[in-house]
Design an enzyme around this catalytic site. Structure first.
Site, short mmCIF file in Angstrom:
data_model
loop_
_atom_site.label_atom_id
_atom_site.label_comp_id
_atom_site.label_asym_id
_atom_site.label_seq_id
_atom_site.Cartn_x
_atom_site.Cartn_y
_atom_site.Cartn_z
N HIS A 407 -19.35 -41.69 87.79
CA HIS A 407 -18.03 -42.08 88.30
C HIS A 407 -18.12 -43.43 89.00
CE1 HIS A 407 -14.06 -41.46 90.36
NE2 HIS A 407 -14.66 -42.21 91.27
N GLU A 408 -19.08 -43.56 89.91
CA GLU A 408 -19.22 -44.82 90.64
C GLU A 408 -19.65 -45.95 89.71
OE1 GLU A 408 -17.99 -45.16 93.50
OE2 GLU A 408 -17.66 -43.02 93.78
N HIS A 411 -16.77 -47.54 87.98
CA HIS A 411 -16.09 -48.65 88.68
C HIS A 411 -16.78 -49.97 88.36
CE1 HIS A 411 -13.30 -46.20 90.87
NE2 HIS A 411 -14.22 -45.58 91.58
N GLU A 445 -9.20 -45.05 89.71
CA GLU A 445 -10.00 -43.84 89.89
C GLU A 445 -9.98 -42.96 88.64
OE1 GLU A 445 -12.02 -43.16 92.33
OE2 GLU A 445 -11.47 -44.98 93.42
#
EC number: 3.4.24.31
Length: 550
Positions: A407-408, A411, A445
């Site tokens: 997930h990070e 980004h 997100e």
């Protein structure tokens, strides 16, 4: 994008806290996983402390304080001790401890009311070396990082009385033995005293003489705990090869000679194997060993709080001639989370949706920018990414969740697709994965969620404490807000578009590398049709199923 200061690790204290009152850096991309300040009625916290630093054979009292600011019907408390510590006097309110290669674990389900509850137990130091005690508290019925707390106590256990120290250093470490996670002995590593000379001294090469090449092979593996397949009180144990790690073969031609770099390469993708060859300058090489680093070429790496890559060094082979094998080399147990995060990024790399040899198609071959993850034991500097330094910051237990890591990294991937530009994001701190925030927050997100879903081929979000939430949804799903301001709706709509309409996400990523979007609406209505990606009835029906209508 606000500027912020990276918090470097300080020597660990005897007490650690997580959850309530946790301090967070101001960042532009707050994560769904971050321990962001939550409403007062949703906070849980935990602290852990030792009353003394025990040396081997000594005891200490471990005190755990659980704090709640609201009623919680089922709060799960999990305590994990490293192999170097053992529970010797268990609090009767705790479950009987279980033992595995990662140490001892005990747990309890609590009913909490506002206030603090204290649990104490006696522990004994049984081995020397780095050790980490971990405590987790979470709401079993409402899994969410804002309804959870994590605490960590780090120490390095010494043999003599008074020799145990606060903190633990594992950035450069020896390999963990195949037979177990810890050992009192230390294998030979660069800089160690040279062993006695071999009984048959090596012969120096005569002028013009060349000795036959020598090849050293082996396999790098990592033992770690995984939230994928685990639970709040029992994460899954994994023993897997480490792919695409930089490996260097070092050696000394003679017993008193200097250290030389003999060869370098990468561990094999999927199997962690390596075979490095060199042409010796003597008939027998006095010492040969391998060093592995948490870096894959120059494409991704995991670093500590001082931006140093983690390294694990194998045992040394002595008096080497002909082909040899180091067998299975295990990453040092104190580094297991760093290696887990590193290998998780390998999963993303092989399905990154790029037409170049870089992370994104808009970067030229040979001029790629890497993904960097910063983590260290006991870290409270997470969980987030910033585009100021294009770095992912993971807190202590975050790497246990592959979904959190990806997930990070998602980004970072979006930042690369946008060539460093980032949307102006509002109402995103805090934000909740299944609740409405803003359309800009839902887009940034939701894309990161979709990257994790795409990588793991699921729609289940996991967290470092072992809890998880299935985010598969339709118009009848309860407990999830509607529309494109809810990141779970955006993330699942994206993966369905990629898999059911686009034939993968490469075309979508290529489009994103050429156009910038601030919202999912802009992505779907403006840029998809401009680049030949379907936004017709089939695609709209997918969005409708996820409660998004344009």
């Amino acid at each position: 994008m606000p500027m912020f200061r990276i918090r470097l690790p300080k020597p660990a204290a005897l007490i650690a806290a997580g959850g309530i009152g946790a301090c967070i850096a101001t960042v532009a991309v707050p994560s769904a996983y971050a321990a962001a300040p939550a409403p007062a009625d949703s906070r849980l916290g935990v602290t852990a402390s030792l009353d003394r630093l025990p040396s081997i054979g000594e005891r200490s009292t471990l005190t755990v304080n659980i704090t709640a600011e609201t009623d919680v019907k089922r709060a799960g408390l999990s305590l994990q001790l490293p192999p170097a510590l053992r529970i010797v006097d268990r609090n009767p309110s705790l479950a009987a401890p279980t033992t595995d290669p990662f140490g001892q674990r005990t747990s309890r389900t609590l009913t909490l009311t506002p206030g603090t509850r204290t649990i104490e137990l006696e522990v004994k130091a049984v081995a020397t070396g780095p050790a980490q005690i971990q405590a987790d508290i979470s709401d079993i019925d409402r899994p969410d990082p804002r309804r959870a707390g994590h605490a960590s106590v780090e120490l390095t256990i010494g043999k003599a009385k008074g020799s145990t120290a606060k903190g633990m250093s594992v950035t450069k470490a020896d390999a963990t033995p195949v037979s177990g996670p810890t050992t009192p002995g230390r294998p030979v590593r660069p800089g160690a005293a040279a062993p006695a000379a071999p009984s048959t001294p090596p012969q120096a090469a005569a002028p013009g003489k060349r000795y036959a090449p020598v090849c050293v092979s082996g396999t790098l593996r990592n033992r770690f705990q995984s939230s994928e397949g685990g639970s709040w009180n029992s994460k899954a144990s994994r023993d897997l090869p480490v792919s695409n790690a930089n490996v260097t073969l070092w050696g000394r031609a003679t017993a008193g000679g200097g250290t030389q770099k003999l060869a370098a390469g990468l561990t094999g993708n999927g199997d962690g194997t390596f075979k490095l060859c060199y042409t010796p300058s003597t008939s027998v090489t006095s010492q040969v060993w391998a060093e592995f680093q948490t870096q894959a070429g120059t494409m991704w790496s995991v670093v500590d709080g001082y931006n140093r890559r983690y390294s694990t060094t194998s045992n040394a082979l002595s008096n080497v001639s002909g082909n040899k094998s180091l067998g299975t080399v295990y990453a040092n147990s104190g580094q297991s989370r760093a290696w887990h995060a590193f290998d998780t990024l390998n999963k993303l790399w092989w399905d990154r949706g790029s037409t170049s040899t870089c992370w994104t198609s808009n970067q030229r071959d040979g001029r790629c920018t890497p993904i960097t993850v910063q983590w260290y034991p006991g870290s409270t500097d997470g969980t987030y990414w910033t585009n100021r330094d294009d770095k992912v910051h993971l807190a202590d237990s975050d790497p246990d969740s592959g979904h959190t890591t990806v997930h990070e990294a998602g980004h970072s991937l979006m930042g690369k697709l946008y060539n460093g530009w980032w949307p102006y994001v509002t109402n995103c701190s805090p934000h909740y994965i299944n609740r409405t925030s803003s359309t800009t927050c839902g887009w940034t997100e939701g894309f990161a969620d979709a990257v994790a879903f795409h990588t793991f081929k699921d729609t289940v979000m996991t967290w470092g404490n072992g809890s998880s939430m299935n985010l598969a949804n339709d118009r009848g799903t309860r407990g999830m807000d509607w529309g494109d301001a809810c990141e779970a709706r955006v993330g699942t709509a994206l993966v369905d578009l990629w898999s059911q309409v686009d034939g993968g996400w490469t075309k979508s990523n290529t489009m994103m590398s050429r156009e910038r979007q601030s919202t999912f609406r802009e992505y779907f209505l403006t840029d998809r049709p401009a680049y030949g990606l379907d936004s017709g009835p089939k695609a709209r029906n997918i969005l409708y199923g996820h409660t998004i209508q344009y």
